[in-house]
Design an enzyme around this catalytic site. Structure first.
Site, PDB file in Angstrom:
ATOM      1  N   SER A 154       0.802  -1.225   0.000  1.00 36.42           N
ATOM      2  CA  SER A 154       0.000   0.000   0.000  1.00 36.42           C
ATOM      3  C   SER A 154       0.837   1.277   0.000  1.00 36.42           C
ATOM      4  O   SER A 154       0.307   2.355  -0.280  1.00 36.42           O
ATOM      5  CB  SER A 154      -0.932   0.014   1.211  1.00 36.42           C
ATOM      6  OG  SER A 154      -0.212   0.176   2.417  1.00 36.42           O
ATOM      7  N   LYS A 159       0.875   4.628   6.907  1.00 33.81           N
ATOM      8  CA  LYS A 159       0.370   5.471   5.828  1.00 33.81           C
ATOM      9  C   LYS A 159       1.032   6.847   5.913  1.00 33.81           C
ATOM     10  O   LYS A 159       1.772   7.156   6.833  1.00 33.81           O
ATOM     11  CB  LYS A 159      -1.154   5.652   5.917  1.00 33.81           C
ATOM     12  CG  LYS A 159      -1.960   4.376   5.988  1.00 33.81           C
ATOM     13  CD  LYS A 159      -1.922   3.572   4.705  1.00 33.81           C
ATOM     14  CE  LYS A 159      -2.753   2.303   4.840  1.00 33.81           C
ATOM     15  NZ  LYS A 159      -2.626   1.414   3.664  1.00 33.81           N
TER      16      LYS A 159
END
Length: 234
Positions: free
Chosen positions: A45, A99
């Site tokens: 990701s 993230k």
């Protein structure tokens, strides 16, 4: 050996050896919990910045000091900045995620055809240098499109995968006070704030700053020596 002798030996080893090793272990793990840690990255990701098999260093003192083994804050001296890569506990299921901070408290976030719009202003994108993709597998370079996203004060690589269905239009979304909007650099393959909302400040563990070491899971776990001890967003 009778029961009394066995108990005597157990007490001896507890006083002389085992107890002190337990104390040392508790101190070491407490320091790790409060000061610094590392985190494994099992998914793609954050490609191309972070790859599957990277073990990243997490500075837990980047923003605050917490009670060991908890998210309770003892003191705060800074807040996450736009563009920081952070480790946090997902508000969706409590899973620990990695993230990038895209939106700060009070920001308005929008995504238009995979282009980020920040507080009504479209973020600029530039072509990426081929050298920044050298650690990626050939299949990744062939299936994805890469660019450099120019967040205010922060330039970093992002990826998209045209062949898959993805959430490429989103918002506008207003980030509440005390919360942060997180996105993966691999925009078409990231479960992030587009799906579970913004993240409370208290859920943020620390800032990821470097790759400690890396292994190639698709190549017999062979070490990626060139990624050892390298700064993120270098």
């Amino acid at each position: 050996m009778n029961t009394a002798t066995l108990r005597s030996r157990v007490r001896y080893w507890w006083r002389k050896e085992i107890r002190w090793w337990l104390v040392i272990g508790l101190v070491v793990f407490s320091l790790r919990s409060a000061l610094a840690d590392w985190s494994d990255v099992p998914t793609g990701s954050m490609k191309p910045t972070i790859l599957e098999g990277d073990r990243i260093f997490v500075n837990k003192l980047a923003y605050d000091l917490k009670v060991p083994f908890t998210t309770r804050h003892l003191a705060e001296w800074s807040n996450p900045q736009r563009g920081d890569i952070v480790v946090f506990f997902s508000p969706r299921d409590g899973q620990r995620l990695v993230k990038r901070v895209v939106g700060l408290p009070g920001d308005t976030i929008e995504l238009r055809h995979n282009g980020l719009v920040l507080n009504g202003e479209a973020v600029e994108y530039q072509a990426i240098a081929e050298g920044r993709l050298s650690d990626l597998a050939v299949t990744d370079r062939a299936s994805s499109v890469y660019a450099v996203e120019q967040l205010p004060g922060q330039r970093h690589a992002v990826a998209s995968i045209p062949a898959i269905n993805a959430l490429r239009d989103f918002g506008p979304y207003h980030v509440p006070a005390g919360q942060y909007f997180m996105m993966g650099d691999n925009r078409d393959n990231s479960l992030d704030s587009r799906y579970f909302g913004s993240v409370e400040r208290s859920r943020i563990v620390g800032r990821a700053t470097a790759v400690a070491f890396s292994v190639d899971r698709e190549n017999y776990w062979f070490p990626r020596w060139q990624r050892f001890m390298t700064a993120l967003d270098r």
